[in-house]
Scaffold this motif. Structure first.
Motif, PDB file in Angstrom:
ATOM      1  N   LEU A 131      36.611  25.793  40.686  1.00  0.00           N
ATOM      2  CA  LEU A 131      36.604  25.692  39.214  1.00  0.00           C
ATOM      3  C   LEU A 131      35.369  24.901  38.830  1.00  0.00           C
ATOM      4  O   LEU A 131      35.051  23.904  39.489  1.00  0.00           O
ATOM      5  N   THR A 132      34.693  25.307  37.780  1.00  0.00           N
ATOM      6  CA  THR A 132      33.541  24.489  37.387  1.00  0.00           C
ATOM      7  C   THR A 132      34.026  23.113  36.929  1.00  0.00           C
ATOM      8  O   THR A 132      34.995  23.014  36.168  1.00  0.00           O
ATOM      9  N   PRO A 133      33.353  22.070  37.404  1.00  0.00           N
ATOM     10  CA  PRO A 133      33.738  20.727  36.940  1.00  0.00           C
ATOM     11  C   PRO A 133      33.090  20.379  35.604  1.00  0.00           C
ATOM     12  O   PRO A 133      33.347  19.322  35.031  1.00  0.00           O
ATOM     13  N   LYS A 134      32.244  21.284  35.085  1.00  0.00           N
ATOM     14  CA  LYS A 134      31.475  20.992  33.872  1.00  0.00           C
ATOM     15  C   LYS A 134      32.311  21.209  32.605  1.00  0.00           C
ATOM     16  O   LYS A 134      33.368  21.844  32.643  1.00  0.00           O
ATOM     17  N   TRP A 135      31.769  20.813  31.493  1.00  0.00           N
ATOM     18  CA  TRP A 135      32.350  21.091  30.172  1.00  0.00           C
ATOM     19  C   TRP A 135      32.515  22.605  30.003  1.00  0.00           C
ATOM     20  O   TRP A 135      31.616  23.365  30.323  1.00  0.00           O
ATOM     21  N   VAL A 136      33.680  23.023  29.536  1.00  0.00           N
ATOM     22  CA  VAL A 136      33.860  24.433  29.171  1.00  0.00           C
ATOM     23  C   VAL A 136      34.458  24.519  27.771  1.00  0.00           C
ATOM     24  O   VAL A 136      35.135  23.595  27.316  1.00  0.00           O
ATOM     25  N   TYR A 137      34.209  25.613  27.142  1.00  0.00           N
ATOM     26  CA  TYR A 137      34.726  25.842  25.800  1.00  0.00           C
ATOM     27  C   TYR A 137      36.246  25.795  25.827  1.00  0.00           C
ATOM     28  O   TYR A 137      36.880  26.434  26.662  1.00  0.00           O
ATOM     29  N   ASN A 138      36.850  25.033  24.955  1.00  0.00           N
ATOM     30  CA  ASN A 138      38.294  24.879  24.950  1.00  0.00           C
ATOM     31  C   ASN A 138      38.910  25.798  23.913  1.00  0.00           C
ATOM     32  O   ASN A 138      38.915  25.499  22.733  1.00  0.00           O
ATOM     33  N   ASN A 139      39.441  26.922  24.381  1.00  0.00           N
ATOM     34  CA  ASN A 139      40.063  27.829  23.417  1.00  0.00           C
ATOM     35  C   ASN A 139      41.578  27.629  23.388  1.00  0.00           C
ATOM     36  O   ASN A 139      42.315  28.485  22.943  1.00  0.00           O
ATOM     37  N   GLY A 140      42.006  26.493  23.920  1.00  0.00           N
ATOM     38  CA  GLY A 140      43.429  26.189  23.837  1.00  0.00           C
ATOM     39  C   GLY A 140      44.223  26.720  25.017  1.00  0.00           C
ATOM     40  O   GLY A 140      45.352  26.325  25.226  1.00  0.00           O
ATOM     41  N   LYS A 141      43.618  27.625  25.783  1.00  0.00           N
ATOM     42  CA  LYS A 141      44.369  28.192  26.902  1.00  0.00           C
ATOM     43  C   LYS A 141      43.710  27.852  28.235  1.00  0.00           C
ATOM     44  O   LYS A 141      44.318  27.340  29.131  1.00  0.00           O
ATOM     45  N   ALA A 142      42.434  28.198  28.317  1.00  0.00           N
ATOM     46  CA  ALA A 142      41.780  28.154  29.619  1.00  0.00           C
ATOM     47  C   ALA A 142      41.278  26.767  29.983  1.00  0.00           C
ATOM     48  O   ALA A 142      40.906  26.526  31.104  1.00  0.00           O
ATOM     49  N   ALA A 143      41.259  25.862  29.064  1.00  0.00           N
ATOM     50  CA  ALA A 143      40.699  24.556  29.369  1.00  0.00           C
ATOM     51  C   ALA A 143      41.518  23.468  28.694  1.00  0.00           C
ATOM     52  O   ALA A 143      42.065  23.658  27.616  1.00  0.00           O
ATOM     53  N   VAL A 144      41.629  22.354  29.375  1.00  0.00           N
ATOM     54  CA  VAL A 144      42.302  21.193  28.784  1.00  0.00           C
ATOM     55  C   VAL A 144      41.233  20.117  28.666  1.00  0.00           C
ATOM     56  O   VAL A 144      40.528  19.846  29.633  1.00  0.00           O
ATOM     57  N   ASN A 145      41.094  19.509  27.520  1.00  0.00           N
ATOM     58  CA  ASN A 145      40.042  18.503  27.317  1.00  0.00           C
ATOM     59  C   ASN A 145      38.687  19.011  27.783  1.00  0.00           C
ATOM     60  O   ASN A 145      37.928  18.285  28.422  1.00  0.00           O
ATOM     61  N   ASN A 146      38.422  20.256  27.546  1.00  0.00           N
ATOM     62  CA  ASN A 146      37.157  20.871  27.933  1.00  0.00           C
ATOM     63  C   ASN A 146      36.898  20.858  29.440  1.00  0.00           C
ATOM     64  O   ASN A 146      35.756  20.899  29.887  1.00  0.00           O
ATOM     65  N   ARG A 147      37.948  20.794  30.229  1.00  0.00           N
ATOM     66  CA  ARG A 147      37.803  20.948  31.682  1.00  0.00           C
ATOM     67  C   ARG A 147      38.554  22.201  32.098  1.00  0.00           C
ATOM     68  O   ARG A 147      39.619  22.503  31.567  1.00  0.00           O
ATOM     69  N   SER A 148      38.021  22.920  33.088  1.00  0.00           N
ATOM     70  CA  SER A 148      38.665  24.164  33.515  1.00  0.00           C
ATOM     71  C   SER A 148      39.976  23.873  34.229  1.00  0.00           C
ATOM     72  O   SER A 148      40.099  22.876  34.934  1.00  0.00           O
ATOM     73  N   THR A 149      40.908  24.792  34.078  1.00  0.00           N
ATOM     74  CA  THR A 149      42.159  24.702  34.836  1.00  0.00           C
ATOM     75  C   THR A 149      42.355  26.022  35.572  1.00  0.00           C
ATOM     76  O   THR A 149      41.695  27.020  35.266  1.00  0.00           O
TER      77      THR A 149
END
Ligand code: GCU
Length: 427
Positions: free
Chosen positions: A148-166
């Motif tokens: 998973l990328t450890p970088k900031w990701v766009y948070n669309n409410g599903k794929a990322a929590v606090n702009n981190r990938s899950t």
């Protein structure tokens, strides 16, 4: 050059004020497209030599100073580390490589993770499609081995929590990256995450590669310096630096590809770096393949208002003032000549102006012809699903703003036909 005269000069002059008064509402009305004169890419160019020696560089500088921003030279150090190679990826169909590039000296300086899939049954070096992904390498397939990328990701409410990938974001972009289809056709696929170079938001500067190149005392970019698209395109060139060293890859046949904002990026990368043997723009629209002067769909003003970090600051001065731009986007396409170029569009992608993208291809064709290719084989926008397969390729697909297996098939058909030993390469 083509001069369109449906609107009187008086109306054209009044346009900026009218647009301002309307708060720059987007226009989707062909009858409201005003008169405009496109700048001539072949201005002062008596022959192919003059294009190669002077005009090409002149246009590149104009795009750098006015649209995408100047970018620095990379320096000679190529900082690649092979992180992992696996010969049994994608159900045994692929060799997968994970490669890391480090750009600074400090451990938390920006780095780029390149993911490369190669067909397992290859007999020789393979041609590769290279493109930037929007949400992290792990989103392009369900392959569990991709970190998973450890970088900031766009948070669309599903794929990322606090702009981190899950984990839930794994494979979520797979419909745009048909890896098995690409491998089955004998192509490799290389990609990296946009956020490795420039996190895609207005506060992304500090975590981007830009500060690595600030001069002493500089704390923000100059008005003619690069933004996110410049940084992503620069990343594509760094990825190319790596691909040139990989003995599984045919470095003479690396196509740069991108969808939407990454389509704009692919065009800028392909224009700036002639090592790319083919350039593919999918639904790139404004700031990509679409002519700015048509002011149809997304305008210079709209895009700078929504995404001010994508372009250089100078570009903002052409909002409602497109006629003052010293270039238009057909010249960006022309900068890819004579290498094969493909512009894919979609019927319902109105904001990206299908006709404007078509006219761009049409008006890039004289440069392609001058450089000895067959140019562009269409005089009007082709019907849906009737791809044009000359050196400049073009199609309109049914459906919305997206990149689909149909699009990829056309790009690979075009590559099969045209992506030969890159004529721009010296070695
Ligand atoms: C927005 C933007 C477009 C861009 C697109 C994308 O819609 O207005 O210019 O192409 O995002 O990158 O998805």
């Amino acid at each position: 050059m083509q001069t369109l005269t449906r609107r009187t000069l008086l109306q054209t002059a009044a346009l900026p004020f009218a647009l301002r008064a309307q708060g720059s509402k987007r226009s989707y009305d062909e009858s409201k497209v005003g008169a405009y004169t496109l700048p001539d890419p072949l201005k002062g160019v008596p022959n192919a030599d003059a294009w190669r020696k002077h005009r090409r560089d002149e246009l590149l500088q104009l795009f750098a100073d006015n649209v995408y921003g100047r970018r620095p030279n990379p320096g000679s150090h190529q900082p690649f580390e092979d992180v992992a190679v696996d010969d049994n990826a994608i159900g045994g169909k692929a060799r997968r490589k994970l490669v890391k590039a480090r750009f600074g000296k400090a451990p938390d300086d920006p780095s780029m993770d390149l993911l490369l899939y190669l067909p397992k049954n290859r007999k020789a070096q393979v041609p590769v499609f290279l493109g930037v992904n929007f949400r992290g390498n792990h989103t392009i397939t369900l392959d569990p081995a991709i970190p998973l990328t450890p970088k900031w990701v766009y948070n669309n409410g599903k794929a990322a929590v606090n702009n981190r990938s899950t984990e839930s974001s794994r494979g979520t972009q797979a419909n745009q990256w048909p890896v098995e289809q690409i491998l089955a056709r004998g192509y490799g696929l290389a990609t990296f995450y946009a956020g490795d170079l420039f996190p895609d938001h207005d506060g992304g500067y500090d975590a981007s590669v830009l500060p690595l190149f600030y001069k002493k005392g500089q704390s923000r970019r100059e008005p003619n310096e690069w933004g996110a698209i410049g940084a992503w395109a620069w990343g594509l060139s760094r990825a190319m630096d790596y691909l040139e060293t990989d003995s599984d890859v045919d470095r003479h046949r690396v196509a740069v590809i991108g969808h939407s904002r990454m389509g704009k990026t692919a065009l800028w990368a392909g224009a700036s770096d002639a090592r790319f043997a083919m350039v593919v723009s999918n639904c790139s629209g404004a700031g990509g393949a679409a002519l700015a002067r048509r002011r149809f769909g997304e305008s210079v003003k709209d895009i700078n208002r929504s995404f001010p970090w994508w372009f250089c600051e100078n570009y903002r001065s052409f909002a409602d003032n497109e006629d003052a731009l010293p270039v238009d986007q057909h010249e960006l396409l022309a900068l890819c000549a004579p290498r094969p170029l493909y512009v894919g569009t979609a019927e319902d992608d109105r904001g990206a102006d299908t006709k404007g993208q078509f006219l761009s291809a049409l008006n890039a064709a004289p440069v392609y012809k001058l450089l000895g290719t067959d140019g562009f084989g269409a005089n009007e926008v082709p019907a849906v699903h009737k791809p044009v397969m000359t050196t400049i390729g073009f199609h309109v697909r049914t459906g919305r703003h997206d990149i689909t297996p149909y699009d990829w098939d056309q790009y690979m058909n075009h590559a099969d036909l045209h992506m030969r030993h890159n004529p721009e390469r010296k070695s």
